[in-house]
Design a protein around this motif. Sequence first.
Motif, mmCIF file in Angstrom:
data_model
loop_
_atom_site.group_PDB
_atom_site.id
_atom_site.type_symbol
_atom_site.label_atom_id
_atom_site.label_comp_id
_atom_site.label_asym_id
_atom_site.label_seq_id
_atom_site.Cartn_x
_atom_site.Cartn_y
_atom_site.Cartn_z
ATOM 1 N N VAL A 140 -10.348 16.187 3.150
ATOM 2 C CA VAL A 140 -8.912 16.384 3.394
ATOM 3 C C VAL A 140 -8.427 15.441 4.495
ATOM 4 O O VAL A 140 -7.373 14.793 4.381
ATOM 5 C CB VAL A 140 -8.635 17.859 3.744
ATOM 6 C CG1 VAL A 140 -7.208 18.032 4.263
ATOM 7 C CG2 VAL A 140 -8.873 18.753 2.541
ATOM 8 N N GLU A 198 -8.164 11.759 3.289
ATOM 9 C CA GLU A 198 -7.002 11.509 2.430
ATOM 10 C C GLU A 198 -5.712 11.474 3.245
ATOM 11 O O GLU A 198 -4.852 10.594 3.052
ATOM 12 C CB GLU A 198 -6.915 12.589 1.347
ATOM 13 C CG GLU A 198 -5.758 12.366 0.372
ATOM 14 C CD GLU A 198 -5.677 13.454 -0.686
ATOM 15 O OE1 GLU A 198 -4.777 13.374 -1.546
ATOM 16 O OE2 GLU A 198 -6.523 14.390 -0.640
ATOM 17 N N ALA A 199 -5.585 12.422 4.171
ATOM 18 C CA ALA A 199 -4.363 12.452 4.990
ATOM 19 C C ALA A 199 -4.276 11.227 5.893
ATOM 20 O O ALA A 199 -3.200 10.640 6.073
ATOM 21 C CB ALA A 199 -4.332 13.737 5.816
ATOM 22 N N THR A 223 -3.186 8.082 3.964
ATOM 23 C CA THR A 223 -1.732 8.090 3.739
ATOM 24 C C THR A 223 -0.972 7.762 5.020
ATOM 25 O O THR A 223 -0.001 6.972 5.020
ATOM 26 C CB THR A 223 -1.296 9.453 3.184
ATOM 27 O OG1 THR A 223 -2.000 9.723 1.970
ATOM 28 C CG2 THR A 223 0.200 9.490 2.930
ATOM 29 N N GLN A 228 0.657 17.446 -2.950
ATOM 30 C CA GLN A 228 -0.107 18.188 -1.953
ATOM 31 C C GLN A 228 0.093 17.635 -0.551
ATOM 32 O O GLN A 228 -0.475 18.169 0.394
ATOM 33 C CB GLN A 228 -1.597 18.139 -2.312
ATOM 34 C CG GLN A 228 -1.956 18.796 -3.624
ATOM 35 C CD GLN A 228 -1.658 20.292 -3.581
ATOM 36 O OE1 GLN A 228 -1.837 20.937 -2.547
ATOM 37 N NE2 GLN A 228 -1.188 20.838 -4.692
ATOM 38 N N LEU A 229 0.852 16.591 -0.373
ATOM 39 C CA LEU A 229 1.040 15.975 0.932
ATOM 40 C C LEU A 229 2.499 16.068 1.348
ATOM 41 O O LEU A 229 3.404 15.978 0.523
ATOM 42 C CB LEU A 229 0.612 14.502 0.909
ATOM 43 C CG LEU A 229 -0.867 14.208 0.637
ATOM 44 C CD1 LEU A 229 -1.102 12.698 0.550
ATOM 45 C CD2 LEU A 229 -1.727 14.802 1.741
ATOM 46 N N LYS A 249 -1.537 18.319 4.718
ATOM 47 C CA LYS A 249 -2.176 18.605 3.430
ATOM 48 C C LYS A 249 -2.662 20.028 3.442
ATOM 49 O O LYS A 249 -3.267 20.503 4.414
ATOM 50 C CB LYS A 249 -3.343 17.654 3.158
ATOM 51 C CG LYS A 249 -4.030 17.887 1.803
ATOM 52 C CD LYS A 249 -5.075 16.843 1.526
ATOM 53 C CE LYS A 249 -5.812 17.156 0.218
ATOM 54 N NZ LYS A 249 -4.913 17.246 -0.936
ATOM 55 N N SER A 250 -2.440 20.741 2.358
ATOM 56 C CA SER A 250 -2.798 22.162 2.272
ATOM 57 C C SER A 250 -4.321 22.329 2.256
ATOM 58 O O SER A 250 -5.058 21.535 1.676
ATOM 59 C CB SER A 250 -2.191 22.784 1.020
ATOM 60 O OG SER A 250 -2.622 24.117 0.868
#
Length: 467
Positions: A49, A52-53, A56, A79-80, A151-152
């Motif tokens: 997670v 990925e965050a 971005t 999801q973002l 992000k969740s």
Amino acid sequence: MSRWIRGPLPRLGLRARLLALGVLGLAVGFAFGGTLLLGALGWTLQRSVDEEALRTADAVALLTAEDALPDPLPVAGGQLRVQVVDAQGRIRAASIDADRLVPMLGPDELRPGQRQRLVVDGRRAGMPGPVRVVTVPAGTAQEPRTVLVAKSLTDVRHSLHVVRNLLLVGFPLLVAGLGVVAWRVVGATLRPVEQLRSGAAEITGRAGAERLPVPAGQDEIHRLAVTLNDMLDRLAASRDRQRAFVADAAHELRSPLTNMRTELEVARRLGGDTDWPAVADDLLADTERLSRLVDDLLLLARLDEQDARPSPVGPVELGELLRGVAARYPSPPVRLTPPDAPRWVEGDAGELRRVLVNLVDNALRHAYSAVDLAVSGPDGAYHLITVTDDGPGIPAADRERVFARFTRLDDARARDAGGAGLGLAIVRELVRRAGGTVELADATPGAAAPGLRATVRLPALAEPDAE
């Protein structure tokens, strides 16, 4: 747990104790492994997670540095949530689903110029459950910006929950299955032990071969059964020797007791016509013989009780020992050849004197004219004591047999002239305790009367220092 193992567990059978300990170990191991698995899985998903965050956020920061921010900010998937805020906390750009008025992090949480990773309530980003928020510095020194990406963590928590439930259900079933298998395996492993126990319970100690069943497998239990059977064989041999010893002792004791009883009964019937001095002499001879026999039996019994050779008592000079023994007998027939130098050995002087006395008595019993007593050496690490007679000798086939207890050769069976057959047996035991050996050989090989030479080899000892 330790109190439980020391308490109820010892009251169970061996099979149940092994199973309980095994299942307990499996349960503890599985619990520890499951905890490590959940921790590793959570760390891996959380790292995914964050990566990925951060990817971005770095991409948006690059657009900010080039002053090419689109509005709304493009993001992959739903999801973002992305926000770009300035130094005053105002939102300068946001993704299509992000709040354009309220930043996801308050002024007290946001640290401009630093990369951060926080977990906050998902309602700040318009997402269910907790969310992961990362911050990346952007912009220029004159116009600093901060990129916020959320992000969740719902999927992460759901995955961990599923794995945890699977472990909680699967591990007990696995432990139960392994427990059943272990119960069967332990039972099969201990079955030969139970057979050994049953076989041992049937052993009565009576005459006859009594052995334990030997398992077919070449394992520790097989070797245990073989060792126990060897022990039973040794015990049986010892029991046979003890029975033979008791029977021989009873037979030897019966003869003098019978003679004494007969003489007393005859003396009582004859009354005043009895030759009392002759009767007294006969009774005294039988009493002395009986006393010697009892002493020999007690000595052999004490030697049998001592499995290991005791420590030597002290230094003994063989020349002096031989002179003391020779002084007990008239000269001739006992002729002493004194050593040319002191010969020292370490041992019990009383036991070594008993060895020489027994050998000289045996030689005198069979000698025609004389017995020679000498000491020589050193022969290597040993001194040699020889007792030689000129009698008929002993055939080579019987020279080992005469060291057995209660052994008499055919030409010396008369109890009046011979002993009880214990003298040479005592000699061998005492010499062995002194760390030496005793051998018999012809004194004059090839002669009509070859005689007998008894050679005692004792470990040599350097002459002790004078105090």
